[in-house]
Design an enzyme around this catalytic site. Structure first.
Site, PDB file in Angstrom:
ATOM      1  N   LYS C  79       0.854  -1.197   0.000  1.00  0.00           N
ATOM      2  CA  LYS C  79       0.000   0.000   0.000  1.00  0.00           C
ATOM      3  C   LYS C  79       0.888   1.245   0.000  1.00  0.00           C
ATOM      4  CE  LYS C  79      -3.936   2.066   2.521  1.00  0.00           C
ATOM      5  NZ  LYS C  79      -4.781   1.983   3.735  1.00  0.00           N
ATOM      6  N   SER C 154      -9.691   2.598   2.938  1.00  0.00           N
ATOM      7  CA  SER C 154      -8.814   3.281   2.015  1.00  0.00           C
ATOM      8  C   SER C 154      -7.925   2.349   1.197  1.00  0.00           C
ATOM      9  CB  SER C 154      -7.918   4.245   2.787  1.00  0.00           C
ATOM     10  OG  SER C 154      -7.071   3.515   3.671  1.00  0.00           O
ATOM     11  N   SER C 178      -9.826   0.186   7.077  1.00  0.00           N
ATOM     12  CA  SER C 178      -9.237   0.275   5.740  1.00  0.00           C
ATOM     13  C   SER C 178      -8.609  -1.012   5.218  1.00  0.00           C
ATOM     14  CB  SER C 178      -8.190   1.379   5.698  1.00  0.00           C
ATOM     15  OG  SER C 178      -8.814   2.636   5.800  1.00  0.00           O
TER      16      SER C 178
END
Ligand SMILES: [Mg+2]
Ligand SMILES: [Zn+2]
Lengths: 91, 509, 505
Positions: C79, C154, C178
């Protein structure tokens, strides 16, 4: 809202001020809910898992090279970061 | 800017009572910074580093970086708190003080806010005439220093009118302890002197603890002085409310602290007497002109939005740790001075000479190395201070106490006269070695061979027969000329008293 | 070749260890898959040019007889909230475009040391603010199950990458859901460890007291394998726990054998009635509970009266901490600099930069956080929110006195359409109602696929929550249910996802 923009160092245009004001009001109303249960007798929790006295020995570690320090600088001169004139005074 | 009108100091004190408060920032001399393992430029070892070379990610606020607390900085802060007579908090914590400024890598300063590590203390401060004043301490808290800005362009090198500024983050993250006094009343006309003595005392304390290099000229110790005036109440009236205060920032020498407080008293008194009001603001001290000028007024932009630092955890020192540190505390400066004064047998004036010259430590060390108190004092306050002043250095930097003691031993043994000893001292300072090495290297020892002296005396007497007659007539002071001639012949390397004895002996024959 | 990308990380690791497949082959297969489908999915912001070299190095070391870690040579998507030295890091923001970190996040460094092959950086909502990945400055990521729908957020990029077989493993970060909510909407597994179980060093902070890095995978065992690599004490993160953790991969293997469900007490929260969830989500949840009951688990209703205040508290704590954490993006040391016309002061430059460099959602939360912390409001807002945290922790403590784990649907709805909620922040915030209390209390939570919603055929996840430090229990329970579900489905849920066609990158 403009004052918050100054504190947060975000230059908001009129459009943004209007839109954010509306959204903020709604959100603030919603979150005012916390005061319903957050009474004086409840302790605050700032860390989810309580710990204390987390220290590091006073030993020099690996530092960044001068090149690494400046590698992302938008502007640099004389081995230092360069910024335009500063209006306000030191704190 | 027009110079401010100043009221006569004594007049100001007739009309107003000065009220003081101080914030002193002490840079700790730990190996590493407060929250990173980068070298600490407030430590002598790293003081001369090039800009932006003492940097870990958190010092620049790099994305993803996190602070970790330096254990030694915690110990130093607790020791300092104890030395200030403070209580040590069972639990204290760090907070974020949020404001944007280019010298602040994260745009927040990690500091302590509502839970400082030390609180409620008191320090004894001794004025030059020996008067003791108690300074009440509100708190001492830990925080990190900011980076350094250099303003380029414009004429003054100051922030106003500069074209651009350069930022060096070496100092960012240097461990600081901020010592905040309570409001100080009752210093009256001695307010400026108290200010100076207070900063001096803080310096003495941190030096004796060994936790800071404590060099004001390097900013290891920085004093913000708060001054306000309150009108004197008439007999029987309640005291007037406190006046508006100004905060004079970053005063970086003892003398300047004294001058700045005096200046603010005179400036504020004049404004108030003229019917004006004092603006609550920070002011800057200008060393060159001996004046202060207005800085930032307090405003609602000063909303620091403090909240507990979520990346750090509470500091909860164990009682044993506090006791261990308490046991290791050096004597309080005032108590120590009282003890030393008694032990050394100095007069008040002699002792003040030593203390005010910042020579307490070196004199003590010289005595420990074998010199008598009187000779140690004489060397340090006399010749060494004179040489230091000439070189614009600290006396303590010039020569080691051990060498001073060794020098005095050579005098006591008769190897050196006072005059020769001064030459040897110069040699030691010039790096020619220990006193004995200088004596050997320069061939400076006293001529103690009577035969050589007598030969020189006889020669001088023969050359000046009228003087011999005068001496024989009982005019003993006439011997001076002969002694002078002999000393000259011996290139000063003779004991004048012995020469005198021998001259009288020879003249009597 | 295409078989390689369908392997779980555990299966691939076995084939790498037996040298049936080389790491270069495995890496190439995933790079090919990215090239084939990521134009449509847009899970990646950056593909690592050095991936094949890293794979070749692992192959060489293996050939030389070096003893490598259990998943050495397996590709890993990272990420973009995690800083990396060999690839840019943007946190999904324009303000960090092109940023190069001089250091690796601890989890990245540990992944490299374990021989994982960094494939690239995955898309995310800007600074991890969002539940849809629509707030990325670099365009949305699309859900492999339906390209018109959000992949969650997210960490939508990491979840979509593993769901689309672009990577077997990914790293995520979870501040309010997330990792788990994207897992829910993409039919994958997402684990948020106990706060302090995995280092935050090098994870660009959103809300420091809530953020936690964790694994994003297709199976519970794979999550355990990755968790074993990234977890454990890190002296660079003061909030990192010093616990000795058991092997989570071992826990998953043990769970898959099934006994753990026998006598397991599973709490369901009275205050989260099925009516609060999309019918297909509630139905899938009930089916999973029934399956567990059939295996000997006991379902117990518990009370968590303060959960309903969680979202409100979260939307005070998060913006407050974020407003401070994001202050460092000021154009001085790194990142974007926008210099307005005229004779701007540094203050003007900072303000213009932050206006241009931050997206709407980020500005909204910074302003909200600035407000919540400003003089006079602290006690009412941030202070009160921290008290709610205490109350939620008490709710959990009371519940865990009665049950071993708590189960909830991972999110209220299946994946919604891109653009559907973007102008309604309040609606968007409610997405995280079941995940947020877990972050507030610092306890671990895992989301595993529980099936498809009948009404739209989209994936649904079930979340298990355990007491702090009991991460291993989640791996056991998650793997046990996963095995039972797999049995009932006959094949992994993701085999039912539509074929991705076209959209080459
Ligand atoms: Mg201050
Ligand atoms: Zn300070």
């Amino acid at each position: 809202m403009r004052h918050l923009g100054v504190l947060a160092r975000i230059q908001l245009n009129d459009d943004e001020v209007t839109r954010l004001t509306g959204q903020l009001d709604a959100i603030v109303d919603n979150i005012a809910k916390v005061s319903e249960v957050a009474t004086a007798d409840v302790a605050a929790t700032s860390h989810p898992i309580p710990l204390s006295n987390v220290f590091r020995p006073d030993e020099v570690g690996q530092t960044l090279t001068h090149e690494q320090v400046l590698q992302n600088a938008p502007d640099a001169a004389d081995g230092r970061f360069r910024v335009t004139a500063i209006l306000g005074e030191e704190q | 800017m027009a110079a401010a009108k100043l009221m006569d100091y004594d007049k100001a004190l007739e009309l107003f009572e000065p009220v003081l408060g101080f914030e002193v920032h002490v840079e700790l001399n730990t190996n590493t910074k407060m929250f990173s393992d980068a070298p600490n430029p407030a430590n002598e070892l790293y003081h001369a580093a090039e800009p932006n070379t003492l940097i870990a990610p958190v010092d620049l606020g790099l994305p993803g970086s996190l602070p970790v607390v330096n254990e030694t900085a915690i110990r130093s802060s607790i020791s300092l708190g104890l030395a200030l007579g403070c209580s040590i908090a069972e639990s204290s914590r760090f907070a974020r003080k949020n404001y944007f400024y280019p010298d602040l890598g994260k745009n927040y300063q990690i500091s302590q806010y509502d839970e400082p590590i030390a609180y409620e203390g008191s320090v004894e401060v001794e004025l030059e005439d020996g008067t003791i004043v108690q300074i009440p301490i509100e708190r001492a808290h830990m925080e990190e220093d900011a980076g350094k800005l250099t303003h380029v362009g414009g004429s003054t090198g100051r922030i106003q009118g500069a074209e651009y500024s350069l930022v060096d983050y070496n100092r960012a993250g240097v461990p600081l302890v901020e010592i905040v006094t309570k409001t100080i009343f009752g210093t009256e006309h001695r307010a400026p002197e108290v200010a100076k003595a207070y900063v001096q005392t803080i310096r003495d304390i941190v030096r004796s603890l060994g936790i800071s290099e404590a060099r004001l000229e390097r900013g290891n110790l920085r004093c913000d002085a708060n001054v306000s005036l309150r009108p004197r109440a008439a007999e029987g009236e309640p005291p007037a409310p406190l006046g508006t205060r100004t905060e004079t920032k970053n005063v970086n020498s003892m003398r300047s602290v004294e001058r700045a407080v005096r200046y603010e008293i005179q400036r504020q008194a004049q404004i108030l007497a003229d019917g004006g009001t004092i603006t609550q603001e920070t002011r800057h001290w200008h060393e060159d002109t001996g004046t202060t000028s207005p800085g930032r007024p307090k405003s609602d932009a000063d909303d620091y939005r403090y909240f507990p630092e979520p990346d750090l955890l509470p500091v909860e020192p164990a009682a044993e740790l506090i006791e261990e540190l308490r046991a290791g505390l050096p004597e309080q400066p005032v108590a120590r001075r009282r003890r030393l004064m008694a032990e050394w047998g100095f007069t008040d004036l002699e002792f003040q000479d030593v203390r005010n010259g910042g020579l307490l430590e070196v004199v003590e060390a010289t005595i420990a190395a074998g010199a008598t108190p009187a000779t140690a004092r004489k060397w340090w306050t006399g010749e060494i201070t004179r040489l230091a002043n000439a070189q614009e250095k600290d006396a303590a930097e010039l020569v080691s106490p051990a060498n001073v003691a060794a020098l005095q031993q050579l005098v006591d043994a008769g190897t050196l006269t006072d005059k020769l000893a001064r030459q040897v001292l110069e040699g030691v300072i010039a790096g020619e070695g220990t006193p004995q090495e200088v004596v050997d290297g320069r061939g400076l020892a006293v001529v103690s061979d009577d035969g050589a002296l007598i030969a020189a005396i006889d020669e001088a007497l023969a050359a000046q027969p009228d003087i011999l007659a005068k001496i024989k007539d009982g005019k003993v002071q006439a011997a001076g000329a002969v002694i002078g001639a002999v000393m000259k012949a011996m290139k000063g390397q003779a004991d004048a008293a012995r020469v005198r004895e021998l001259v009288l002996e020879r003249a009597a024959q | 070749m295409s078989d390689i990308i369908r392997l779980t990380a555990a299966e691939l690791a076995d084939k790498l260890a037996s040298r049936e497949i080389s790491s270069v082959e495995a890496t190439q297969a995933h790079l090919d898959r990215i090239a084939a489908v990521d134009g449509a999915v847009h899970a990646f912001l950056h593909v690592n040019e050095g991936a094949l070299a890293a794979a070749a190095d692992i192959d060489a070391r293996r050939a030389a007889g070096e003893q490598l870690g259990p998943i050495a040579g397996v590709p890993l998507a990272i990420k973009d909230v995690l800083v990396t030295t060999d690839q840019p890091t943007t946190s999904g923001s324009r303000i960090l475009e092109g940023y190069r970190s001089p250091y690796d996040a601890t989890v990245v460094a540990r992944s490299r040391a374990a021989g994982l092959i960094p494939l690239g950086k995955t898309n995310m909502d800007e600074f991890a603010m969002g539940s849809s990945t629509e707030h990325s400055a670099y365009g949305p990521t699309r859900n492999p199950w339906d390209l018109d729908r959000i992949p969650g957020g997210s960490g939508g990029g990491s979840a979509a990458a593993v769901a689309a077989f672009e990577a077997p493993l990914a790293l995520g970060s979870d501040t309010g859901g997330s990792i788990r909510q994207p897992a829910h909407v993409t039919g994958t597994v997402g684990m948020k460890p106990t706060y302090g179980g995995v280092s935050r060093y090098g994870a660009i902070a959103l809300a420091s007291s809530l953020d936690q890095v964790g694994p994003v995978t297709r199976t519970v065992l794979d999550s355990g394998l990755l968790h074993d690599v990234i977890g454990g004490h890190d002296p660079k993160d003061s909030t990192s726990l010093r616990d000795q953790w058991p092997s989570f991969a071992e826990a998953a293997r043990e769970g898959a054998r099934g006994d753990v469900l026998k006598g397991l007490k599973v709490g369901v929260i009275r205050e989260l009635p099925d009516s609060g969830f999309q019918p297909g989500v509630a139905a899938s949840f009930r089916e999973s509970l029934a399956l567990m009951e059939a295996q000997g688990a006991e379902i117990v209703e518990i009370g968590a009266p303060h959960f309903e205040y969680g979202v409100a508290a979260y939307y005070l704590i998060l913006p407050a901490e974020a407003s401070s954490n994001l202050a460092k993006f000021d154009s001085v040391r790194f990142g974007l600099r926008v210099t307005p016309d005229g004779n701007p002061t540094v203050e003007d430059v900072m303000s213009a930069t932050r206006d241009a460099g931050f997206g709407d959602e980020v500005k909204r939360r910074i302003i909200l956080g600035t407000y919540a912390l400003s003089a006079g409001y602290y006690d009412a807002y941030y202070g009160s929110a921290q008290k709610v945290r205490t109350l939620i922790q008490q709710d959990f403590a009371n519940a865990f006195a009665e049950v071993d784990v708590i189960a909830t649907p991972s999110a209220p709805t299946t994946a919604f359409k891109i653009g559907e909620k973007i102008d309604d922040p309040l609606q968007m915030y409610l997405n995280d109602i079941t995940t947020i209390p877990v972050n507030l209390a610092g306890v671990p939570g895992i989301s595993i696929p529980s099936g498809l919603a009948v009404e739209d055929g989209l994936p649904v996840g079930i979340q298990f929550i355990a007491p702090a430090r009991e991460d291993a229990l989640l791996y056991k329970v998650g793997a046990a249910l996963e095995a039972v579900l797999l049995d009932s489905w006959g094949a992994p849920l993701l085999t039912r996802a539509p074929q991705l066609v076209g959209g080459t990158r």
